[in-house]
Enzyme design. Structure first.
Site, PDB file in Angstrom:
ATOM      1  N   ASP A 158      -9.427  22.150 -23.885  1.00 60.54           N
ATOM      2  CA  ASP A 158      -8.073  22.215 -24.420  1.00 60.54           C
ATOM      3  C   ASP A 158      -7.137  21.546 -23.422  1.00 60.54           C
ATOM      4  O   ASP A 158      -7.040  21.962 -22.264  1.00 60.54           O
ATOM      5  CB  ASP A 158      -7.668  23.679 -24.627  1.00 60.54           C
ATOM      6  CG  ASP A 158      -6.442  23.832 -25.521  1.00 60.54           C
ATOM      7  OD1 ASP A 158      -5.860  22.809 -25.896  1.00 60.54           O
ATOM      8  OD2 ASP A 158      -6.072  24.981 -25.838  1.00 60.54           O
ATOM      9  N   ASP A 184      -5.919  17.417 -29.269  1.00 63.42           N
ATOM     10  CA  ASP A 184      -5.911  17.911 -27.897  1.00 63.42           C
ATOM     11  C   ASP A 184      -6.998  18.936 -27.607  1.00 63.42           C
ATOM     12  O   ASP A 184      -6.962  19.607 -26.569  1.00 63.42           O
ATOM     13  CB  ASP A 184      -4.550  18.522 -27.566  1.00 63.42           C
ATOM     14  CG  ASP A 184      -4.190  19.694 -28.474  1.00 63.42           C
ATOM     15  OD1 ASP A 184      -4.859  19.891 -29.509  1.00 63.42           O
ATOM     16  OD2 ASP A 184      -3.227  20.417 -28.148  1.00 63.42           O
ATOM     17  N   GLU A 185      -7.988  19.083 -28.492  1.00 64.07           N
ATOM     18  CA  GLU A 185      -9.025  20.061 -28.222  1.00 64.07           C
ATOM     19  C   GLU A 185     -10.320  19.700 -28.928  1.00 64.07           C
ATOM     20  O   GLU A 185     -10.334  18.919 -29.886  1.00 64.07           O
ATOM     21  CB  GLU A 185      -8.587  21.466 -28.643  1.00 64.07           C
ATOM     22  CG  GLU A 185      -8.357  21.627 -30.131  1.00 64.07           C
ATOM     23  CD  GLU A 185      -8.050  23.063 -30.503  1.00 64.07           C
ATOM     24  OE1 GLU A 185      -8.685  23.990 -29.943  1.00 64.07           O
ATOM     25  OE2 GLU A 185      -7.174  23.268 -31.357  1.00 64.07           O
TER      26      GLU A 185
END
Length: 352
Positions: free
Chosen positions: A7, A102-103
């Site tokens: 993350d 983003d993850e």
């Protein structure tokens, strides 16, 4: 199974700080107009000290911190940074499931034989991402997805949590029940009304009580996850985002000629996979794992995609030489990977 959840820390805000370093010391909010009905997309860690968080109304955020700096999201910029991040990650762990900009999840078990090695690999991912993009990320490493995801949130920013087999339920038990992925506002309300405030209390629910609070199959799935049971594997798009080959040596190697020979063989395998699927690659990455298990990777990107074994090998060897100049030492493993895949061949000028 050894899986990691990665993350990126306050991703949108972190990108804005890189683009404008003056923002780093200020409470920064990326989101909609605070004078309208906008919401907070993300906030940097300075702003979070004021209780500002994602999905909060922008109007509430400005009430909590009147001197906050608001910027509108620049999604094309964030996508460019994200592509760079995931290309870098694939240089260390080739198999990933990107679940958002983003993850995503990493198949760490593909490159690590146990959880001690997995920690080293996770640290290498963090180092590589920071070196390539100046962004920080947090990782959770665990035997299953749900524990890995919770772990990645436990020590932000820049944290690393490793949960070994047998400790999944104990790790989750003291956490607030809302921390369990899949427990939304409605489920949380029902559980809290019944005095179930922690993940451990949820895990301990008897079948009849579970059916009363969360009827249907969803309740059983969530209770399993509260117990650290999650059989899901990584899911992939039809088209892979990278191809890689690597080799762990019987003895650590220092001979440059032998290392180059290994890379040429791997480049041929990578090129064959590209040619079989009719694809080209714009980025070539060489991975180096040293005797102490530390990992370094070096990448280069081209304007035109390639699928030729000799070209890939030449680039891979140059990257290896560059890596060994930066950090000399015996190597336990080397690998060659390509990314930036395209389903067509763009001809170079000299081929016309």
């Amino acid at each position: 199974m050894i899986v990691a959840h990665l993350d990126l820390d306050a991703f949108f805000a972190a990108v804005e700080e890189l683009e404008n370093p003056e923002l780093r010391s200020q409470p920064l909010i990326v989101g909609g107009d605070p004078r309208g009905r906008g919401v907070v997309a993300t906030a940097n860690y300075v702003a979070r000290r004021f209780g500002i968080h994602s999905a909060m109304s922008a109007a509430e955020a400005i009430r909590r911190c009147p001197h906050a700096v608001f910027v509108r999201p620049r999604h094309s910029l964030y996508r460019e940074y994200s592509r760079h991040v995931w290309s870098t990650v694939c240089g260390v762990v080739p198999t990933v499931e990107q679940t958002g900009i983003d993850e995503g999840y990493l198949d760490v078990g593909e490159v690590a034989g146990d959880f001690l090695e997995a920690r080293v690999v996770a640290e290498a991912v963090q180092t590589a991402v920071r070196a390539a993009t100046s962004l920080t990320c947090s990782l959770g490493v665990a035997p299953c997805k749900v524990v890995a995801k919770v772990g990645s949130d436990a020590r932000k920013p820049g944290g690393l949590v490793v949960v070994v087999p047998g400790q999944e339920a104990g790790f989750l038990a003291p956490l607030d029940v809302r921390k369990l992925p899949g427990v939304g506002p409605k489920a949380e309300g029902r559980l809290r009304a019944a005095g179930v405030d922690t993940v451990g209390a949820f895990a301990a629910l008897a079948d009849d009580e579970l059916r009363r609070l969360l009827p249907g199959s969803v309740g059983k799935v969530l209770r399993d996850r509260a117990r650290g049971i999650d059989p899901r594997g990584l899911e992939f798009d039809v088209q892979r985002i990278s191809i890689s080959v690597e080799n762990t040596f019987e003895r650590d190697l220092v001979e440059r000629e032998r290392l180059h020979e290994e890379l040429h063989g791997m480049a041929r395998e990578v090129a064959e996979q590209l040619q079989k699927t009719g694809r080209t690659a714009r980025t070539v990455t060489t991975k180096l794992r040293y005797a102490d298990f530390s990992i370094r990777s070096r990448s280069t990107s081209l304007d035109v995609g390639i699928d030729d074994a000799q070209q890939i090998a030449d680039l891979a060897c140059r990257l290896l030489d560059r890596g060994l100049r930066d950090r000399p030492g015996a190597l336990r493993l080397v690998g060659v990977g390509v990314s930036g895949l395209a389903a067509y061949r763009q001809l170079a000028l000299d081929a016309l």
